[in-house]
Design an enzyme around this catalytic site. Structure first.
Site, short mmCIF file in Angstrom:
data_model
loop_
_atom_site.label_atom_id
_atom_site.label_comp_id
_atom_site.label_asym_id
_atom_site.label_seq_id
_atom_site.Cartn_x
_atom_site.Cartn_y
_atom_site.Cartn_z
N GLY A 1 0.78 -1.24 0.00
CA GLY A 1 0.00 0.00 0.00
C GLY A 1 0.80 1.28 0.00
N THR A 2 2.02 1.27 -0.56
CA THR A 2 2.77 2.54 -0.59
C THR A 2 2.11 3.53 -1.55
OG1 THR A 2 4.33 1.83 -2.30
CG2 THR A 2 4.95 1.40 0.01
N ASN A 3 1.52 3.02 -2.61
CA ASN A 3 0.80 3.94 -3.51
C ASN A 3 -0.44 4.50 -2.82
OD1 ASN A 3 1.95 4.29 -6.32
ND2 ASN A 3 2.20 2.10 -6.00
N MET B 1 -3.47 -6.56 -7.38
CA MET B 1 -2.84 -7.64 -8.13
C MET B 1 -3.84 -8.60 -8.79
SD MET B 1 0.17 -6.74 -7.93
CE MET B 1 1.30 -5.81 -6.92
N ASN C 1 -5.38 2.74 -13.13
CA ASN C 1 -4.40 1.83 -12.55
C ASN C 1 -3.02 2.46 -12.65
OD1 ASN C 1 -3.26 -0.73 -11.66
ND2 ASN C 1 -2.62 -1.07 -13.78
N HIS D 1 0.88 1.35 -13.10
CA HIS D 1 1.68 0.19 -13.51
C HIS D 1 3.16 0.59 -13.48
CE1 HIS D 1 2.57 -3.62 -15.40
NE2 HIS D 1 3.44 -2.96 -16.16
C1 GAR Z 1 3.52 -1.04 -7.29
O1 GAR Z 1 4.80 -0.97 -7.88
C2 GAR Z 1 2.45 -1.05 -8.37
O2 GAR Z 1 2.74 -0.23 -9.45
C3 GAR Z 1 2.50 -2.48 -8.79
O3 GAR Z 1 2.69 -3.22 -7.61
C4 GAR Z 1 3.32 -2.40 -6.62
C5 GAR Z 1 2.44 -2.33 -5.41
O4 GAR Z 1 3.04 -1.64 -4.37
N1 GAR Z 1 1.30 -2.84 -9.48
C6 GAR Z 1 1.27 -3.72 -10.48
O5 GAR Z 1 2.25 -4.35 -10.83
C7 GAR Z 1 -0.09 -3.93 -11.13
N2 GAR Z 1 0.08 -4.44 -12.44
P1 GAR Z 1 2.19 -0.94 -3.20
O6 GAR Z 1 1.23 -1.97 -2.65
O7 GAR Z 1 3.25 -0.58 -2.20
O8 GAR Z 1 1.49 0.28 -3.78
#
Ligand code: GAR
Length: 194
Positions: free
Chosen positions: A12-14, A90, A107, A109
């Protein structure tokens, strides 16, 4: 004020970047009304709870893909969501959600689409593929979600340099810090302000 529903699966950093952007005023035309996780153990749920945002879990492993899609769709409708943000989600979304929220799902990516994207390219796998290929520049993309995986209209992109000694982990971190956490909040504000 637009109502934002965030879909998460992991750290969940995003999501945190979006929460911080709401607090700092980078996002001022929308507010997060729900964080929904496909995994009950996702740390993203803790981040949401700390920020006082209602959370929900629809566990991917307990549903068929059609029922999973329907359950997410019902949840977002019940919460009167205007914009769905997939922030480290995911799972692939299905036709119910895509139909009900057409043009309202985005989204983030972790590559410069159309490189290293589509089915099977998610999380660290994307960065491993970029390193294996030997690209010198990678980055992140925010795009609209359609039935083509990672194939919807591009909203924002930002390039990030690849270093000689990068590992998938160091590259992932740099792409997050320098690209994802910057372009995702800006894209959300841009869409919510319309
Ligand atoms: C992030 O890098 C996001 O862009 C990627 O997974 C990571 C999740 O990190 N998403 C994908 O690959 C989707 N195709 P987070 O949970 O710390 O945000």
């Amino acid at each position: 004020m637009k109502r934002i529903g965030v879909l998460v699966s992991g750290g969940g950093t995003n999501l945190q970047a979006v929460i911080d952007a709401c607090e700092s005023g980078i996002i001022r035309s929308g507010k997060i009304v729900s964080v929904l996780s496909s995994d009950e153990n996702a740390y993203a749920l803790t981040r949401a709870a700390k920020a006082g945002i209602p959370t929900a879990v629809i566990s991917r492993k307990n549903f068929s893909s059609a029922d999973f899609d329907r359950a997410i769709c019902e949840h977002m409708k019940k919460n009167e969501v205007d914009l769905i943000v997939m922030a480290g989600f995911m799972c692939i979304v299905g036709e119910n959600l895509l139909r009900e929220f057409e043009g309202k799902i985005i989204n983030v990516h972790p590559s410069l689409i159309p490189s290293f994207c589509g089915e099977g390219f998610y999380g660290l796998r994307v960065h491993s593929a970029a390193l294996d290929y030997g690209v010198k520049v990678t980055g992140a993309t925010v795009h609209f979600v359609t039935d083509v995986v990672d194939g919807g209209k591009i909203i924002a992109q930002k390039a990030v340099e690849v270093y000689e000694d990068d590992t998938p982990e160091t590259l992932q971190r740099r792409v997050m810090e320098k690209a994802e956490w910057v372009i995702l909040p800006r894209a959300i504000e841009e869409i919510c302000a319309k």
